[in-house]
Design an enzyme around this catalytic site. Sequence first.
Site, mmCIF file in Angstrom:
data_model
loop_
_atom_site.group_PDB
_atom_site.id
_atom_site.type_symbol
_atom_site.label_atom_id
_atom_site.label_comp_id
_atom_site.label_asym_id
_atom_site.label_seq_id
_atom_site.Cartn_x
_atom_site.Cartn_y
_atom_site.Cartn_z
ATOM 1 N N ASP A 105 1.915 27.240 -0.671
ATOM 2 C CA ASP A 105 2.449 28.514 -1.360
ATOM 3 C C ASP A 105 2.633 29.661 -0.187
ATOM 4 O O ASP A 105 1.434 29.972 0.218
ATOM 5 C CB ASP A 105 1.567 29.194 -2.589
ATOM 6 N N GLU A 157 19.167 23.591 -20.443
ATOM 7 C CA GLU A 157 18.480 23.152 -21.938
ATOM 8 C C GLU A 157 19.063 23.969 -23.062
ATOM 9 O O GLU A 157 19.945 25.047 -22.697
ATOM 10 C CB GLU A 157 16.936 24.190 -21.738
ATOM 11 N N HIS A 173 10.049 22.096 -23.546
ATOM 12 C CA HIS A 173 9.458 23.272 -23.034
ATOM 13 C C HIS A 173 8.350 23.828 -24.044
ATOM 14 O O HIS A 173 8.391 25.000 -24.514
ATOM 15 C CB HIS A 173 10.801 24.117 -23.373
ATOM 16 N N LEU A 174 7.361 23.118 -24.232
ATOM 17 C CA LEU A 174 6.220 23.481 -24.983
ATOM 18 C C LEU A 174 5.134 23.925 -24.254
ATOM 19 O O LEU A 174 3.936 24.465 -24.598
ATOM 20 C CB LEU A 174 5.551 22.214 -25.383
ATOM 21 N N GLY A 175 5.352 24.497 -22.821
ATOM 22 C CA GLY A 175 4.133 25.136 -22.249
ATOM 23 C C GLY A 175 3.402 26.420 -22.758
ATOM 24 O O GLY A 175 2.425 26.271 -22.734
#
Length: 525
Positions: free
Chosen positions: A170, A260, A278-280
Amino acid sequence: MPKVLISDKMDPKAAQIFRERGVEVDEITGKTPEELKAIIGQYDGLAIRSSTKVTGEILEAATNLKVVGRAGIGVDNVDIPAASARGVVVMNTPFGNSITTAEHAIALMFALARQLPEADASTQAGKWEKNRFMGVELTGKTLGLIGAGNIGSIVADRAQGLKMKVVAFDPFLTPERAIEMGVEKVGLDDLLLRADFITLHTPLTDQTRNILSAENLAKTKRGVRIINCARGGLIDEAALKQGLESGHIAGAALDVFAVEPAKEHSLFGTPNFVSTPHLGASTTEAQVNVAIQVAEQMADFLVSGGVTNALNMPSLSAEEAPRLKPYMALAEKLGSLVGQLAHGELRNIAIESEGAAAELNQKPIVGAVLAGLMRVHSDTVNMVNAPFLAKERGLDVREVRHDREGDYHTLVRVTVGTAQGDRSVAGTLFGNAAPRLVELFGIKVEADLAGHMLYIVNEDAPGFIGRLGTTLGEADVNIGTFHLGRREAGGEAILLLSVDGVVGEALLATVRALPGVKTAMALAF
């Protein structure tokens, strides 16, 4: 009373919070873009999730809109440059679903390690393929973290609890923060070479798009497993499929895709590939949290001026806002003054703070100066779009903070560079509340900046003030306040007069014709 529209389905607690904070709220969901355009002009705020698309066309119709709040972290559905240009604050709630998303990444890591989806399908199909599903332990493995922000740090903490070694890439991760997190800060190539598992937790930007490209995927160790719960577009999906089919990549789990909804995809059916829709952020707790947070943030902004988790202006807490308010008023007036007085092209601007002002959050002060400066040319400029417009015009902005305390307990100085040289104004707060000009182009002068004013530069000579008073009186213009400053006796003097009405061009021409007058301008605040 401010008015907010909730245009996507949201937990009822959001509307409840708005009403408790003194904000009128309408819950109208499922509108088409055309239907939204027809009603958006009556609202000060727009609260959304992922369904509503806040396009340039919607923003153009939103004539009263001041803030868009996204209940969630992703703002791909908001045209942020268009919002900034129109002075609309865009907020998200980056922390409401952090734990939920991090836990989903860990869950997908377990699913890959033990081939859980395939083993489940096989068992429920009546097979008992105990020898087929040979997994790997997480203990002792190296997790490569791409992105070590809020969610990434939670994943690192959970992984360390599983006795994994964590390395992180990062660019914004400081060595001190890496030590605090208990991770090893590494370069991207080093991470790719060492990681047994790679998980991504970074936004999608020009710098991160396809960060796991075909070239970078080829650098990974054979048998790597890859998880993405962040954003589609971070991975070259075609290259990922090739890596899975060749066996170089032992497994991949995606919760997000480049396009998506991903109802069809070349990766579907690929061995050792796991996917979720996309269940985050999809837990009951997360949905409640982001709804509460977006309502609290938007209400704070509309009622008290607090700015939290804004993506296009500096944050300003509801507690900071009252303390900063008089400083921002001073900064805006100084910006307006120098904008009205400085002629020609502005090349750069420096905003200096000293004394008490230097101890405060400088970004709102800088934004207020730029808003005052640029509002001279457009009444649609505010603190949100002023920095955007300044950058767009190539104006070099410098922020300077001085530890010293001079003649005043607090001081803000604004200096602009022009073809004629630098022009500087400075001001303070009287009684810690009332903005007061104390210096104008190097000359000491104390004046309030309010309403209609007359600015005059003249030769310091006897009788001038009397002649000016007579001229204004004959024009039926009443003087409210009178402020005089000069460098030296008989030299150049500056007059600032507040008057009870607009000074027209005819009167200005008469004043300019008075003996000794070098400059005469009408100002407005």
